[in-house]
Design a protein around this motif. Structure first.
Motif, short mmCIF file in Angstrom:
data_model
loop_
_atom_site.label_atom_id
_atom_site.label_comp_id
_atom_site.label_asym_id
_atom_site.label_seq_id
_atom_site.Cartn_x
_atom_site.Cartn_y
_atom_site.Cartn_z
N ASN A 170 0.87 -1.27 0.03
CA ASN A 170 -0.12 0.01 -0.11
C ASN A 170 1.02 1.27 0.00
O ASN A 170 0.32 2.27 -0.59
CB ASN A 170 -0.94 0.03 0.98
CG ASN A 170 -0.32 0.04 2.45
OD1 ASN A 170 0.81 -0.65 2.67
ND2 ASN A 170 -0.88 0.30 3.43
N VAL A 171 1.90 1.09 0.73
CA VAL A 171 3.03 2.56 0.59
C VAL A 171 3.45 2.68 -0.65
O VAL A 171 3.69 3.68 -1.09
CB VAL A 171 3.76 2.26 1.65
CG1 VAL A 171 4.97 3.30 1.82
CG2 VAL A 171 3.11 2.21 3.33
N ILE A 172 4.01 1.47 -1.16
CA ILE A 172 4.56 1.51 -2.81
C ILE A 172 3.40 2.20 -3.76
O ILE A 172 3.85 3.13 -4.36
CB ILE A 172 5.09 0.27 -3.03
CG1 ILE A 172 6.35 -0.20 -2.13
CG2 ILE A 172 5.60 0.15 -4.68
CD1 ILE A 172 7.48 0.67 -2.22
N THR A 173 2.22 1.67 -3.86
CA THR A 173 1.33 2.11 -4.31
C THR A 173 1.03 3.53 -4.18
O THR A 173 0.77 4.50 -5.13
CB THR A 173 0.09 1.44 -4.16
OG1 THR A 173 0.18 0.02 -4.31
CG2 THR A 173 -1.23 2.01 -4.93
N GLU A 174 0.95 4.31 -2.91
CA GLU A 174 0.74 5.59 -2.46
C GLU A 174 2.04 6.52 -3.23
O GLU A 174 1.67 7.48 -3.56
CB GLU A 174 0.93 5.83 -0.95
CG GLU A 174 -0.51 5.25 -0.33
CD GLU A 174 -0.53 5.13 1.13
OE1 GLU A 174 0.65 5.61 1.65
OE2 GLU A 174 -1.47 4.75 1.51
N ILE A 175 3.24 5.92 -2.91
CA ILE A 175 4.15 6.65 -3.71
C ILE A 175 4.25 6.90 -5.04
O ILE A 175 4.46 7.62 -5.59
CB ILE A 175 5.62 6.08 -3.22
CG1 ILE A 175 5.86 6.10 -1.59
CG2 ILE A 175 6.90 6.57 -3.94
CD1 ILE A 175 7.12 5.51 -1.08
N ASN A 176 3.78 5.60 -5.63
CA ASN A 176 3.91 5.56 -7.19
C ASN A 176 2.46 6.39 -7.88
O ASN A 176 2.76 7.06 -8.84
CB ASN A 176 3.72 4.14 -7.59
CG ASN A 176 5.13 3.38 -7.37
OD1 ASN A 176 6.26 4.17 -7.85
ND2 ASN A 176 5.20 2.26 -7.33
N ILE A 177 1.50 6.29 -7.11
CA ILE A 177 0.52 7.09 -7.76
C ILE A 177 0.08 8.46 -7.13
O ILE A 177 -0.58 9.40 -7.23
CB ILE A 177 -0.86 6.34 -7.67
CG1 ILE A 177 -1.32 6.21 -6.14
CG2 ILE A 177 -1.00 4.95 -8.36
CD1 ILE A 177 -2.80 5.57 -6.13
N GLY A 178 0.78 8.67 -6.12
CA GLY A 178 0.59 9.95 -5.22
C GLY A 178 -0.68 9.83 -4.39
O GLY A 178 -1.54 9.39 -4.73
#
Length: 108
Positions: A45-53
């Motif tokens: 979930n953190v990686i997704t948040e970083i990648n999509i903002g």
């Protein structure tokens, strides 16, 4: 290859701890003069948040914003999800940090 773990006593939940760890990893890479990096985490979930903002009002928002600003200083920077089994070195370092209370870094 680098694996690192740090004692984040002020972090209040797992996603914030993971985002903070990624931020610290970026800062370490900058200090070492590395300009092409791939950062892996088992916190999908953190990686997704970083990648999509994510909006800054979210719990991780301010950390994600700081990561995004720091990324601009790299020639190449990729964030990817890795299952915990694929990230065993870091998992072992976290166990040591929990026992000793000291930050740990492993270069290979």
């Amino acid at each position: 290859f680098l694996a690192a773990a740090t004692n984040l006593r002020y972090a209040t939940n797992h996603p914030i701890m993971e985002a903070q760890a990624i931020l610290q990893g970026l800062k370490l890479a900058m200090e070492q003069g590395w300009r092409k990096v791939i950062l892996e985490s088992h916190a999908e979930n953190v990686i997704t948040e970083i990648n999509i903002g994510i909006p800054p009002i979210m719990p991780n928002g301010n950390i994600i914003e700081e990561i995004k600003l720091l990324v601009e200083k790299f020639i190449y920077c990729q964030f990817s999800f890795t299952r915990r089994l694929g990230n065993q070195a870091t998992h072992e370092l976290v166990k040591l940090v929990n026992i000793t209370g000291c930050n740990k870094v492993w270069f290979d």
